[in-house]
Design an enzyme around this catalytic site. Structure first.
Site, PDB file in Angstrom:
ATOM      1  N   GLU A  25      -0.490  21.501  -1.583  1.00  0.00           N
ATOM      2  CA  GLU A  25      -0.456  22.969  -1.649  1.00  0.00           C
ATOM      3  C   GLU A  25      -1.283  23.582  -0.522  1.00  0.00           C
ATOM      4  OE1 GLU A  25      -2.265  23.803  -5.419  1.00  0.00           O
ATOM      5  OE2 GLU A  25      -0.695  22.834  -6.577  1.00  0.00           O
ATOM      6  N   CYS A  51     -18.252  52.429   5.421  1.00  0.00           N
ATOM      7  CA  CYS A  51     -19.627  52.802   5.079  1.00  0.00           C
ATOM      8  C   CYS A  51     -20.298  51.734   4.222  1.00  0.00           C
ATOM      9  CB  CYS A  51     -19.628  54.144   4.387  1.00  0.00           C
ATOM     10  SG  CYS A  51     -19.022  55.400   5.503  1.00  0.00           S
TER      11      CYS A  51
HETATM   12  N1  LLP Z   1      -3.895  25.569  -4.360  1.00  0.00           N
HETATM   13  C1  LLP Z   1      -4.739  26.231  -5.175  1.00  0.00           C
HETATM   14  C2  LLP Z   1      -4.641  26.021  -6.615  1.00  0.00           C
HETATM   15  C3  LLP Z   1      -5.727  27.082  -4.625  1.00  0.00           C
HETATM   16  O1  LLP Z   1      -6.578  27.703  -5.437  1.00  0.00           O
HETATM   17  C4  LLP Z   1      -5.801  27.260  -3.226  1.00  0.00           C
HETATM   18  C5  LLP Z   1      -6.805  28.152  -2.626  1.00  0.00           C
HETATM   19  C6  LLP Z   1      -4.872  26.577  -2.416  1.00  0.00           C
HETATM   20  C7  LLP Z   1      -3.934  25.722  -3.027  1.00  0.00           C
HETATM   21  C8  LLP Z   1      -4.853  26.691  -0.924  1.00  0.00           C
HETATM   22  O2  LLP Z   1      -6.025  26.259  -0.342  1.00  0.00           O
HETATM   23  P1  LLP Z   1      -6.146  26.203   1.251  1.00  0.00           P
HETATM   24  O3  LLP Z   1      -5.213  25.134   1.746  1.00  0.00           O
HETATM   25  O4  LLP Z   1      -5.758  27.537   1.783  1.00  0.00           O
HETATM   26  O5  LLP Z   1      -7.551  25.902   1.479  1.00  0.00           O
HETATM   27  N2  LLP Z   1     -10.252  33.337   0.513  1.00  0.00           N
HETATM   28  C9  LLP Z   1     -10.954  32.121   0.851  1.00  0.00           C
HETATM   29  C10 LLP Z   1     -10.167  30.889   0.426  1.00  0.00           C
HETATM   30  C11 LLP Z   1      -9.865  30.865  -1.056  1.00  0.00           C
HETATM   31  C12 LLP Z   1      -9.027  29.677  -1.456  1.00  0.00           C
HETATM   32  C13 LLP Z   1      -8.607  29.762  -2.884  1.00  0.00           C
HETATM   33  N3  LLP Z   1      -7.684  28.758  -3.314  1.00  0.00           N
HETATM   34  C14 LLP Z   1     -11.248  32.108   2.332  1.00  0.00           C
HETATM   35  O6  LLP Z   1     -10.894  33.059   3.025  1.00  0.00           O
HETATM   36  O7  LLP Z   1     -11.890  31.184   2.832  1.00  0.00           O
END
Ligand code: LLP
Length: 422
Positions: free
Chosen positions: A281, A350
């Site tokens: 994922e 702000c």
């Molecule tokens: N699968 C699930 C169940 C997840 O919770 C997430 C991310 C992913 C896949 C994808 O993960 P990735 O490959 O993108 O690392 N907003 C934060 C990142 C939050 C990630 C939350 N879950 C940031 O900007 O660093």
């Protein structure tokens, strides 16, 4: 694979370009702030995973939360991707973008009965179930609709991914997943239900992970459970090791997607599970490096303690720096030869936390354009209207062509759904 080696944003003849298009041209045509994505970079990132998975029964489910623009989703759908969703809104986006519900997994700790019903109606691949209560809810909704819901339990392997605490998800104290010790009993309950069909197992330990070891540890813990389940007669079709692979923002050296895939498939083979479908994922690693936030310097504000470059993008457009103290690379679009000065690059919102970058050596003048690189993931998808700021435009570059894939929000749209008392 050679395409992956070429970055999406490069300096050409003194001008920062996305593929073959100078960013200054994009700013002139579409204004700022604007998110710019490279089609080639997204395809190359997907290709790096797909290449490593070639010949294997596998599915890449793009985690939509990283970037939910329809053009991005459609591009990935055309490449064969499935999707990882966490809300009814994200399901609607998959369908609107021409994605395949049968390749879509539904994660998240708080799915509502309405969302569960929508997902069942759409015929998704499976629910990644995060609690006993959720399993009950899914069973009830499936029974009401006369359906059998495909389920996979998201187990919490209690592995430390060594990342920022806000984005580690697979520790015991995190809200995510079913406790490891409870998993087998819950699977047995699911397997005994007429309205549930056990199809797989899932974990996700965190995001921006830069080492393979936590993945392999988590995989081993998950495969231990697969073995334990087999001993009770419960056989799974797929294992899903989540997303989380990091990208380089500054000097991180995350493993390449191919190395991650090899580590996981080797582990599966060594443990006698080569027959299972492998799901991943990924979010950030597919789109992060493919995007930049283009912004213009409104004015320069020298100060006694700090010099500020005030730009027209802000924390509402890009929350990562202030929320996670994230370092994101800021580059001038048309670099000047003047002596650089140390600036904090801040927005007009702000809040003292409204900064995009701190202590950067830049040679700037009012009106200059800057690009915040590595902004293709968790940039626009986390944008808000704070301070009544319309959300930015989004464009996608394909070679020498630029396509507007989301027009800039209009001010009137901000309060179109509001009303005053009679
Ligand atoms: N699968 C699930 C169940 C997840 O919770 C997430 C991310 C992913 C896949 C994808 O993960 P990735 O490959 O993108 O690392 N907003 C934060 C990142 C939050 C990630 C939350 N879950 C940031 O900007 O660093």
């Amino acid at each position: 694979m050679t395409r992956a080696a070429q970055p999406a944003f490069t300096l050409r003849a003194g001008a920062l370009c996305c593929e073959d298009v100078p960013l200054a041209e994009i700013a002139a045509r579409f204004g700022t702030p604007t998110y710019v994505y490279s089609r080639r970079a997204i395809e190359a990132a997907y290709g790096a995973y797909a290449h490593a998975l070639a010949g294997r029964d596998a599915l890449l489910c793009f985690a939509i939360k990283a970037n939910s623009n329809l053009a991005v989703l459609n591009l990935l759908a055309r490449l064969g991707a499935g999707f990882d969703i966490v809300s009814g809104g994200e399901l609607a986006r998959v369908l609107a973008a021409g994605g395949d519900a049968r390749k879509t997994v539904f994660s998240g700790v708080g799915k509502t009965t309405v969302e569960i019903a929508q997902a069942l109606a759409a015929d998704i691949l499976c629910f990644n179930v995060e609690s006993a209560a959720e399993l009950d809810m899914i069973e009830t909704v499936a029974a009401q609709l006369g359906k059998r819901a495909p389920v996979s339990l998201r187990v919490n392997p209690d592995v430390d991914p060594n990342t920022h605490p806000y984005i580690s998800t697979g520790l015991r104290e995190n809200k995510f997943g079913v406790a490891y010790a409870d998993a087998v009993a819950l699977y047995r309950r699911a397997a005994a239900s007429r309205h549930l069909e056990v199809v797989g197992i899932d974990c996700h330990i965190g995001s921006q992970i830069t080492a393979l070891a936590p993945y392999v540890d988590a995989a081993d813990r998950v495969l231990d459970l697969v073995d334990a389940l087999a001993r009770t007669g419960i056989r799974l079709r797929h294992v899903d090791f989540g997303g989380g692979l990091g990208i380089r923002y500054r000097d991180e050296e995350p493993p390449a997607p191919g190395a991650l895939v090899r580590a996981l498939t080797d582990r599966m083979a060594a443990r006698g599970h080569a027959d299972k479908t492998l799901l991943l994922e990924p979010g950030r690693s597919l789109v992060g490096a493919a995007g930049a936030l283009l912004t213009r310097v409104t004015l320069l504000k020298p100060g006694p303690a700090k010099n500020f470059a005030v730009v027209d993008a802000a924390m509402n457009d890009l929350l990562r720096p202030t929320l996670y103290d994230a370092w994101m690379d800021v580059q001038p679009v048309q670099p000047r030869s003047a002596e650089p000065i140390r600036y904090d690059v801040v927005g007009p919102v702000c809040e003292s936390g409204d900064w995009l970058a701190r202590d950067r050596e830049l040679a700037l003048a009012a009106g200059d354009l800057l690009a915040v690189l590595g902004a293709g993931a968790y940039g626009m998808s986390m944008a808000s209207n704070y301070n009544s700021r319309p959300r930015a435009a989004e464009v996608m570059v394909d070679g020498a062509s630029v396509y507007l894939v989301r027009r800039r929000e209009q001010i009137e749209e901000l309060f179109a759904g509001e009303s005053v008392l009679p």
